[in-house]
Design a protein around this motif. Structure first.
Motif, short mmCIF file in Angstrom:
data_model
loop_
_atom_site.label_atom_id
_atom_site.label_comp_id
_atom_site.label_asym_id
_atom_site.label_seq_id
_atom_site.Cartn_x
_atom_site.Cartn_y
_atom_site.Cartn_z
N ARG A 168 71.87 -79.04 -20.30
CA ARG A 168 71.10 -79.21 -21.52
C ARG A 168 69.76 -79.88 -21.22
O ARG A 168 69.63 -80.63 -20.25
N ASP A 169 68.81 -79.66 -22.09
CA ASP A 169 67.53 -80.37 -21.99
C ASP A 169 67.74 -81.84 -22.35
O ASP A 169 68.44 -82.16 -23.32
N GLY A 170 67.14 -82.71 -21.58
CA GLY A 170 67.06 -84.13 -21.96
C GLY A 170 68.31 -84.95 -21.84
O GLY A 170 68.37 -86.07 -22.36
N VAL A 171 69.37 -84.45 -21.15
CA VAL A 171 70.58 -85.28 -21.01
C VAL A 171 70.28 -86.48 -20.12
O VAL A 171 69.56 -86.37 -19.12
N GLN A 172 70.85 -87.65 -20.51
CA GLN A 172 70.53 -88.90 -19.83
C GLN A 172 71.78 -89.70 -19.49
O GLN A 172 72.81 -89.59 -20.16
N TRP A 173 71.63 -90.52 -18.47
CA TRP A 173 72.60 -91.57 -18.19
C TRP A 173 72.33 -92.74 -19.13
O TRP A 173 71.24 -92.82 -19.72
N SER A 174 73.29 -93.63 -19.26
CA SER A 174 73.14 -94.76 -20.18
C SER A 174 72.02 -95.71 -19.76
O SER A 174 71.54 -96.52 -20.56
N ASN A 175 71.57 -95.61 -18.49
CA ASN A 175 70.45 -96.44 -18.04
C ASN A 175 69.09 -95.77 -18.26
O ASN A 175 68.06 -96.28 -17.82
N ASP A 230 81.34 -96.98 -34.12
CA ASP A 230 80.39 -97.88 -33.47
C ASP A 230 80.88 -98.30 -32.09
O ASP A 230 80.09 -98.76 -31.27
N GLY A 231 82.18 -98.14 -31.87
CA GLY A 231 82.72 -98.52 -30.57
C GLY A 231 84.22 -98.40 -30.51
O GLY A 231 84.89 -98.08 -31.51
N VAL A 232 84.76 -98.64 -29.33
CA VAL A 232 86.21 -98.62 -29.09
C VAL A 232 86.55 -99.82 -28.22
O VAL A 232 85.86 -100.09 -27.22
N THR A 233 87.60 -100.55 -28.60
CA THR A 233 88.12 -101.63 -27.76
C THR A 233 89.46 -101.20 -27.19
O THR A 233 90.39 -100.90 -27.93
N PHE A 234 89.53 -101.15 -25.86
CA PHE A 234 90.76 -100.79 -25.16
C PHE A 234 91.46 -102.09 -24.75
O PHE A 234 90.98 -102.82 -23.89
N LYS A 235 92.58 -102.39 -25.41
CA LYS A 235 93.35 -103.57 -25.05
C LYS A 235 94.36 -103.21 -23.95
O LYS A 235 94.62 -102.02 -23.71
N VAL A 287 77.52 -97.11 -15.20
CA VAL A 287 76.56 -96.17 -15.80
C VAL A 287 77.34 -94.95 -16.27
O VAL A 287 78.16 -94.39 -15.53
N SER A 288 77.10 -94.52 -17.51
CA SER A 288 77.88 -93.42 -18.07
C SER A 288 76.97 -92.41 -18.77
O SER A 288 75.78 -92.64 -18.94
N ASN A 289 77.58 -91.30 -19.20
CA ASN A 289 76.80 -90.26 -19.88
C ASN A 289 77.53 -89.66 -21.07
O ASN A 289 77.17 -88.59 -21.55
N GLY A 290 78.58 -90.36 -21.53
CA GLY A 290 79.41 -89.82 -22.60
C GLY A 290 79.14 -90.43 -23.95
O GLY A 290 78.13 -91.10 -24.16
N PRO A 291 80.05 -90.23 -24.92
CA PRO A 291 79.86 -90.70 -26.29
C PRO A 291 79.73 -92.23 -26.41
O PRO A 291 79.10 -92.72 -27.33
N PHE A 292 80.35 -92.97 -25.47
CA PHE A 292 80.34 -94.42 -25.51
C PHE A 292 79.92 -94.98 -24.15
O PHE A 292 80.03 -94.31 -23.14
N ASN A 323 77.04 -94.79 -27.42
CA ASN A 323 75.95 -94.56 -26.48
C ASN A 323 74.83 -93.80 -27.18
O ASN A 323 74.95 -92.60 -27.44
N ASP A 324 73.74 -94.50 -27.50
CA ASP A 324 72.65 -93.86 -28.24
C ASP A 324 71.88 -92.85 -27.40
O ASP A 324 71.05 -92.09 -27.91
N LYS A 325 72.15 -92.81 -26.08
CA LYS A 325 71.47 -91.84 -25.21
C LYS A 325 72.31 -90.56 -25.02
O LYS A 325 71.89 -89.64 -24.31
N TYR A 326 73.50 -90.51 -25.62
CA TYR A 326 74.36 -89.34 -25.51
C TYR A 326 73.75 -88.16 -26.28
O TYR A 326 73.26 -88.34 -27.41
N TRP A 327 73.78 -86.98 -25.72
CA TRP A 327 73.11 -85.81 -26.31
C TRP A 327 73.63 -85.47 -27.71
O TRP A 327 72.89 -84.93 -28.53
#
Length: 547
Positions: free
Chosen positions: A113-120, A253-258, A220-225, A241-245
């Motif tokens: 895709r155009d413009g896909v980014q890592w979280s950094n 807003d998030g997920v907490t994995f206990k 560093v990630s590239n997914g939804p979170f 992750n606001d950089k997710y395509w």
């Protein structure tokens, strides 16, 4: 004069009002401090934070290394591959916007895709995929997932030390294009590429910091979170992750994995609203099912035990088979696990369709059943063959968890009753058990297999002699030949027949003892919707929402 008096009164009222507001704010903060928000949020009232129990610390969040559910359930929400399994379980475009396949099914060309980014903020490039897949195959990485990539031309030679990375036919021709040539047709390829083992990794980050996956601030990630906080062995927090395509379609807003390794504690936290999802404790199963509170969904995979065929007495096939026949799986499912699972009469679970539409498991039938009389007879024959007057000491090892312990204790009683054999039990932490199992240090140990894509070959090829997932020491030339033939066979009916033949050898030789096939029986808050549970994949919170 009168006006001055009025102004003073107004000022006093304003000051009192401000003080009252401040006091109310402090009280609200005190009441809410350290708790989740109104919608399950992470401290911000109204934020949508899904609370999920991951059971234990992930083995590794390095995609080719984790290779288990506790690692991949997290990775599946933090990262993304060329494809993603959609809500209907079919592979959909993800990092790739499209792909082209040659007529012979051997060449795939993926376009990012155009413009896909890592979280950094760095761009995701086709070279990140090439680097990731060759890194998985590098013998130095020692990835248990590497054999999945043997469908790539040159991959097996590189992974086995007989070739080089340049021989692997995976090539980024520019920043957006990845060309792949297969060693043989793989109808399952697009589904397999949604597996976390095939996620890209940020080449620059990996090369500059080999421990990039160890902490939240270096991951560093590239997914939804993206991972925002990681308290090891306690909880891992993700935020959107606001950089997710496709961030516009991520509602949480998030997920907490206990990380709670006890089903009763998990249930109590669910009851108190500190988890949105929980399993079904065995001692409450009947009540919860009768009250209609349990959701049951098709799943895939097998709960089983591995015999170490290099250790006495399990170097004898008849003794292994005797132990397998001595187990009443229906009783274990009904009286111990109590979540409506199906007893395993083979290794390949239900839900995989033959070319004619029939289910693979139903066609294969029950290849292993409970038969106490035959079990005793086979044990006697095996002991005679091995020259035993008394069976060597047997220790069954399970990873510490209340359910695994109950099952192990039930097996212990069945072996005593049906074989007259005293079996010792040993509990080990999950990571330790897996490591020792790989080194063939355990005699008889608990295991599980969750398939990486929807095809019987992914159950059966793990017991090839060369597979790092074998972990039994078992080797059978005819079995290996059948698996390799199945990989090469283009006629689907013949391919399935080869796999049935292989499974029959596996059950006759009994390097493993299947127990039951997984389903997904769970409790879920009415507030939580649109969680996607992939039978042949991992938990997906991309589309989930809290109402």
């Amino acid at each position: 004069m009168e006006k001055a008096v009025v102004n003073k009164a107004v000022k006093r009222r304003l000051i009192l009002a401000l003080l009252t507001c401040m006091l109310l704010s402090l009280l609200l903060a005190a009441c809410g401090g350290g708790t989740e928000g109104a919608s399950g949020g992470g401290g911000d009232t109204g934020s949508k934070i899904l609370l999920y129990n991951n059971v234990r610390e992930p083995t590794s969040l390095d995609p080719p290394i984790g290779f288990d559910q506790v690692s991949y359930d997290i990775l599946n929400n933090a990262m993304e591959g060329m494809t993603r399994l959609g809500k209907d379980q079919s592979p959909e475009p993800a990092m790739a916007s499209e792909w082209k396949v040659s007529e012979d099914g051997l060449q795939y060309t993926f376009t990012l895709r155009d413009g896909v980014q890592w979280s950094n903020g760095e761009p995701v490039k086709a070279s990140d995929f090439e680097f990731a897949w060759k890194r998985m195959l590098d013998p130095k990485t020692a990835s248990s997932a590497a054999t999945l990539a043997y469908v790539f031309k040159g991959a097996e030679a590189f992974n086995s030390g007989k070739g080089t990375a340049d021989d692997v036919q995976v090539k980024a021709t520019d920043d957006k294009t990845l060309e792949v040539t297969l060693a043989q047709p793989a109808p399952w390829l697009l589904s397999m590429l949604a597996n976390p083992a095939f996620f890209p990794v940020p080449q620059k980050t990996v090369e500059s910091n080999p421990n990039w996956t160890a902490e939240a601030d270096t991951f560093v990630s590239n997914g939804p979170f993206r991972i925002s906080q990681w308290n090891h062995d306690s909880e891992l927090k993700m935020v959107k992750n606001d950089k997710y395509w496709d961030a516009a379609n991520v509602k949480l807003d998030g997920v907490t994995f206990k990380m709670i390794n006890d089903s009763n504690t998990e249930y109590q936290l669910y009851q108190s609203g500190e988890l949105h999802i929980a399993g079904v404790p065995a001692d409450m199963s009947d009540q919860l099912f009768s009250e209609g509170k349990v959701n049951v969904q098709d799943s895939a995979g097998t709960y089983f035990y591995r015999f170490n065929t290099t250790m006495k007495p399990f170097d004898n096939a008849k003794i292994r088979k005797a132990f397998a026949l001595a187990v009443d799986r229906q009783k274990i499912v009904d009286l111990v696990v109590k979540q409506k699972q199906k007893p395993a009469g083979g290794f390949v679970s239900y839900g995989l369709k033959e070319p004619d539409g029939r289910d693979f498991r139903e066609v294969g039938g029950d290849l292993i059943t409970f038969d106490a009389a035959q079990a005793k007879s086979l044990l006697a024959e095996g002991m005679k063959e091995a020259g035993y007057s008394t069976l060597p000491e047997v220790t069954l090892t399970y990873n510490t968890n209340d359910l695994h312990q109950k099952i192990a204790e039930t097996l212990q009683a069945m072996f005593k009753e049906n074989l007259g054999v005293d079996v010792k039990l040993a509990g080990k932490e999950g990571k330790v058990l897996t490591a020792e199992q790989k080194q063939l240090q355990l005699q008889f140990s608990r295991s599980s297999w969750l398939p990486d894509f929807a095809d019987p070959i992914n159950f059966l090829d793990i017991f090839e002699s060369k597979s790092p997932n074998n972990r039994t020491g078992w080797s059978n030339a005819e079995y290996d030949k059948l698996i390799q033939a199945a990989y090469q066979e283009t006629d689907e009916a013949k391919r399935y027949d080869l796999m049935h033949q292989a499974e029959k050898i596996l059950m006759d030789e009994a390097p493993i003892m299947p127990m039951y096939f997984y389903d997904s029986a769970y409790l879920q808050s009415d507030k939580l919707v649109d969680v996607v549970r992939h039978p042949y994949g991992y938990m997906d919170f991309k589309w989930a929402d809290l109402k």
